[in-house]
Design an enzyme around this catalytic site. Structure first.
Site, PDB file in Angstrom:
ATOM      1  N   ARG A  67      33.233  68.274  61.828  1.00 45.86           N
ATOM      2  CA  ARG A  67      33.255  68.006  63.068  1.00 45.86           C
ATOM      3  C   ARG A  67      31.068  67.513  63.960  1.00 45.86           C
ATOM      4  O   ARG A  67      31.085  68.560  63.909  1.00 45.86           O
ATOM      5  CB  ARG A  67      33.598  69.971  63.360  1.00 45.86           C
ATOM      6  CG  ARG A  67      34.932  69.957  63.339  1.00 45.86           C
ATOM      7  CD  ARG A  67      35.610  71.628  64.076  1.00 45.86           C
ATOM      8  NE  ARG A  67      36.887  70.948  63.969  1.00 45.86           N
ATOM      9  CZ  ARG A  67      37.394  72.477  63.182  1.00 45.86           C
ATOM     10  NH1 ARG A  67      36.586  72.339  62.420  1.00 45.86           N
ATOM     11  NH2 ARG A  67      38.678  72.350  62.801  1.00 45.86           N
TER      12      ARG A  67
ATOM     13  N   GLU B 230      46.105  62.580  69.010  1.00 43.86           N
ATOM     14  CA  GLU B 230      45.932  64.268  69.492  1.00 43.86           C
ATOM     15  C   GLU B 230      46.330  64.122  70.961  1.00 43.86           C
ATOM     16  O   GLU B 230      46.532  65.470  71.435  1.00 43.86           O
ATOM     17  CB  GLU B 230      44.628  64.724  69.277  1.00 43.86           C
ATOM     18  CG  GLU B 230      43.315  64.064  69.640  1.00 43.86           C
ATOM     19  CD  GLU B 230      42.125  64.681  69.557  1.00 43.86           C
ATOM     20  OE1 GLU B 230      42.001  65.290  68.953  1.00 43.86           O
ATOM     21  OE2 GLU B 230      40.871  63.892  69.177  1.00 43.86           O
TER      22      GLU B 230
ATOM     23  N   ASP C 113      45.214  69.904  69.850  1.00 42.57           N
ATOM     24  CA  ASP C 113      45.651  69.355  71.086  1.00 42.57           C
ATOM     25  C   ASP C 113      46.683  68.425  70.839  1.00 42.57           C
ATOM     26  O   ASP C 113      47.051  68.433  72.321  1.00 42.57           O
ATOM     27  CB  ASP C 113      43.809  68.153  70.778  1.00 42.57           C
ATOM     28  CG  ASP C 113      43.010  68.710  71.606  1.00 42.57           C
ATOM     29  OD1 ASP C 113      42.804  69.351  72.188  1.00 42.57           O
ATOM     30  OD2 ASP C 113      41.906  68.160  70.896  1.00 42.57           O
TER      31      ASP C 113
ATOM     32  N   ARG D 125      44.831  75.440  75.473  1.00 37.19           N
ATOM     33  CA  ARG D 125      44.572  76.794  74.280  1.00 37.19           C
ATOM     34  C   ARG D 125      43.868  77.023  74.673  1.00 37.19           C
ATOM     35  O   ARG D 125      43.775  78.855  73.370  1.00 37.19           O
ATOM     36  CB  ARG D 125      44.253  75.973  73.511  1.00 37.19           C
ATOM     37  CG  ARG D 125      43.427  74.556  72.916  1.00 37.19           C
ATOM     38  CD  ARG D 125      44.053  74.121  71.333  1.00 37.19           C
ATOM     39  NE  ARG D 125      42.713  73.147  71.486  1.00 37.19           N
ATOM     40  CZ  ARG D 125      41.702  72.825  70.700  1.00 37.19           C
ATOM     41  NH1 ARG D 125      42.082  74.176  69.521  1.00 37.19           N
ATOM     42  NH2 ARG D 125      40.788  72.225  70.336  1.00 37.19           N
TER      43      ARG D 125
ATOM     44  N   CYS E  45      44.756  67.415  60.642  1.00 35.68           N
ATOM     45  CA  CYS E  45      43.533  68.161  60.539  1.00 35.68           C
ATOM     46  C   CYS E  45      43.867  69.646  61.113  1.00 35.68           C
ATOM     47  O   CYS E  45      43.207  70.066  61.335  1.00 35.68           O
ATOM     48  CB  CYS E  45      42.636  67.563  60.768  1.00 35.68           C
ATOM     49  SG  CYS E  45      42.753  66.263  62.391  1.00 35.68           S
TER      50      CYS E  45
END
Length: 584
Positions: free
Chosen positions: A303, A443, A467, A477, A514
């Site tokens: 990330r 996503e 997502d 979320r 992932c």
């Protein structure tokens, strides 16, 4: 809500109080005197301000106003504020601001418990006095503020008792600072199980509970806490019997971890001979060695946005990014590294200065706004800078680029156009770079429903289940008020995941998951049944998922998958179907 499993026991350390937002850091024993002197200077300065107000008060001002200022002076010099604040500095090594905030918490509760209405309302006066002191301390600190709490430096001040962190909220950037801290667990008032704060929290591999609402107001400094990261429960000042029960669970958990640890370097192969790729999610280059040590066979998600955070408005330039990406590639020693382009926005904003510089304005729903690839394409100079750094780092090993939150063909074309321009700029500068595979994050539902088109343009796809679930179910979320509706087992979510995996396999393209589902052992058999053979998760989850893989027979699992996907309650059906499959 539980976000990181296990049991933590320790004394509460309150930071980032919702009532007063101040810097928190430890001071060495020989610096305590200087902190107390800062406190005295602030007190004298505030007293001078109050006296000046009284002296310059108009003659026709109400007498009550002068009396109120007298109350502020009395509170300013009250031993319950001044002496107790010194205690936090000397005994717990808190900086002056943190010490004041801690004592304000203590006194505010005492005011709340008073039966007399007049006395109870004096809490507001106390808060105003403390705010004045904090402002003076901020002026006194100038630009030379010490680093925030977090550091390995805190180890020197932990004492004998383990510590647990209690806060209203902790940003993902702040969470990174706690990676080597003394804290054995943490609790926050807000957050959801798959908010990025929670995801980074799991990287600490310590028990954690979020969405505890009033925790930071109800828990007192130094309270003994039990954090049950399995059940999402926090026990305050437990009885000896309860404490012993949780200590037994702690020991059992440690034994289980030791048993799983023996699987670290066992190849992940199912009973019917299917090889499964277990990759790691990381936030910083320094996380790569832990991924290798956990038995991951590569990095499935780096990330990169965490390189951009906590920088006070100064973004990393091309060379700094290149060094970070190169370090991760080199640390993985030939194993593949997939780096996601910056995913700024929603619950991962930059700090204020960066946001101001990049015109990232406040919006009502940032999860639906200019984030991820939308943000990068809106800042093409910054985006090409990152792409050049990634391309240069690819000369040192196997590096793949992953692009987040794509939904439109125009975005795909614009991304490849920027990539082509980045390569041309490197050619012009005579800089070396390697060949990279480029992948797309699936996503948003639009991407899942257009998977065939995505697979024509990209070398691989990676399903971001966090997502994808959020956008499919219209659930924020990070919002604890609707977190109970967040359900990766929802039939619509599962059908999108199954469809994407199937189409990728038919196209001969690599596909991985992932998101959090990859590291959730409750989902392992289902994903294997769908045909998934590449999982990317936090390193701490690799051994547990590998254990499920080693016990699985994918042929038998696949025979049950359609029954699970057709069920009204897929989770219940999966427990019955896959449990029986494994048992057989």
């Amino acid at each position: 809500m539980p976000v990181s499993r296990g049991v933590a026991i320790g004394r509460a350390v309150l930071v980032a109080s919702s009532r007063v937002d101040v810097a928190h850091y430890y001071v060495a024993a020989d610096e305590a005197g200087a902190e107390i002197d800062r406190l005295k200077r602030a007190r004298d300065a505030v007293a001078g301000e109050i006296h000046a107000l009284q002296r310059d008060m108009p003659r026709d001002a109400p007498a009550e106003l002068s009396a109120l200022l007298d109350v502020h002076l009395m509170l300013l010099h009250d031993e319950m504020l001044t002496d107790a604040t010194k205690h936090w500095i000397v005994e717990r090594h808190y900086n002056a601001e943190w010490a004041l905030a801690a004592q304000l918490e203590v006194l505010a509760r005492q005011f709340d418990d008073m039966e007399d209405d007049y006395l109870r309302e004096r809490k507001a006066d106390l808060e105003q006095v403390v705010e004045r002191l904090l402002r003076r301390l901020a002026v006194d600190a100038g630009d030379g503020q010490a680093l925030p709490l977090a550091a390995h430096e805190a180890r020197d001040f932990a004492g004998e008792d383990p510590l647990v962190l209690v806060a209203s909220d902790i940003s993902p950037a702040d969470m990174l600072q706690f990676k080597k801290s003394v804290f054995t667990g943490f609790v926050t008032d807000v957050g959801g199980r798959t908010s990025h704060t929670a995801i980074v929290a799991r990287s600490l591999d310590i028990p954690a509970v979020v969405g505890a609402r009033e925790a930071s107001r109800l828990i007192r400094q130094d309270d003994w806490l039990v954090i049950d990261g399995d059940a999402g429960v926090v026990v305050v000042n437990p009885t000896p019997i309860v404490l012993e029960e949780y200590r037994f669970r702690q020991r059992a958990s440690e034994l289980e971890r030791a048993r799983l640890d023996r699987l670290r370097h066992t190849p992940a192969v199912t009973l019917d001979g299917e090889r499964v790729e277990l990759l790691a999610n990381i936030e910083l280059p320094g996380d790569a060695p832990a991924a290798v040590d956990a038995g991951a066979v590569g990095v499935g998600l780096f990330r990169s946005e965490f390189l951009f955070m906590n920088r006070e408005g100064r973004l990393p330039d091309e060379d700094e990014q290149y060094e970070a990406y190169r370090a991760a590639v080199v640390a993985m020693a030939g194993l593949p590294v997939t780096i996601r382009t910056v995913d700024i926005g929603a619950d991962k904003p930059l700090d204020r200065l960066s946001v101001a510089e990049l015109r990232h304005e406040h919006v009502l729903n940032p999860a639906m706004g200019q984030r991820a690839i939308r943000w990068s394409l809106a800042e093409p100079g910054m985006f090409r800078q990152q792409l050049r750094a990634l391309l240069r780092a690819s000369a040192h090993g196997k590096l793949r680029i992953l692009v987040p939150m794509l939904a439109h063909l125009s975005e795909i074309r614009a991304t490849f156009e920027q990539l082509a321009r980045a390569r041309a700029q490197l050619d012009e500068a005579g800089r070396a770079y390697g060949r990279v595979e480029v992948g797309a994050m699936i996503e948003v539902p639009a991407a899942a429903l257009q998977a065939e088109m995505f697979l024509r343009h990209f070398d691989f796809v990676s399903i971001g289940t966090n997502d994808l679930t959020q956008y499919t179910l219209a659930i924020d979320r990070a919002d604890e008020s609707v977190a109970h509706l967040y359900d990766p087992w929802h039939p619509a979510v599962l059908q999108l995941i199954h469809r994407t995996i199937g189409l990728a396999q038919a196209a001969g393209k690599a596909v991985e998951v992932c998101g959090e589902m990859a590291g959730d052992t409750a989902c392992t058999e289902l994903l294997l049944a769908m045909g998934l053979r590449s999982f990317s998760m936090h390193p701490s989850r690799v051994a547990a998922v590998k254990q499920r893989v080693l016990r699985a027979d994918t042929r038998r699992l696949a025979a049950a998958v359609h029954r699970v996907l057709a069920a009204e309650s897929p989770a219940t059906e999966a427990a019955a179907a896959f449990g029986s499959v494994q048992a057989s």
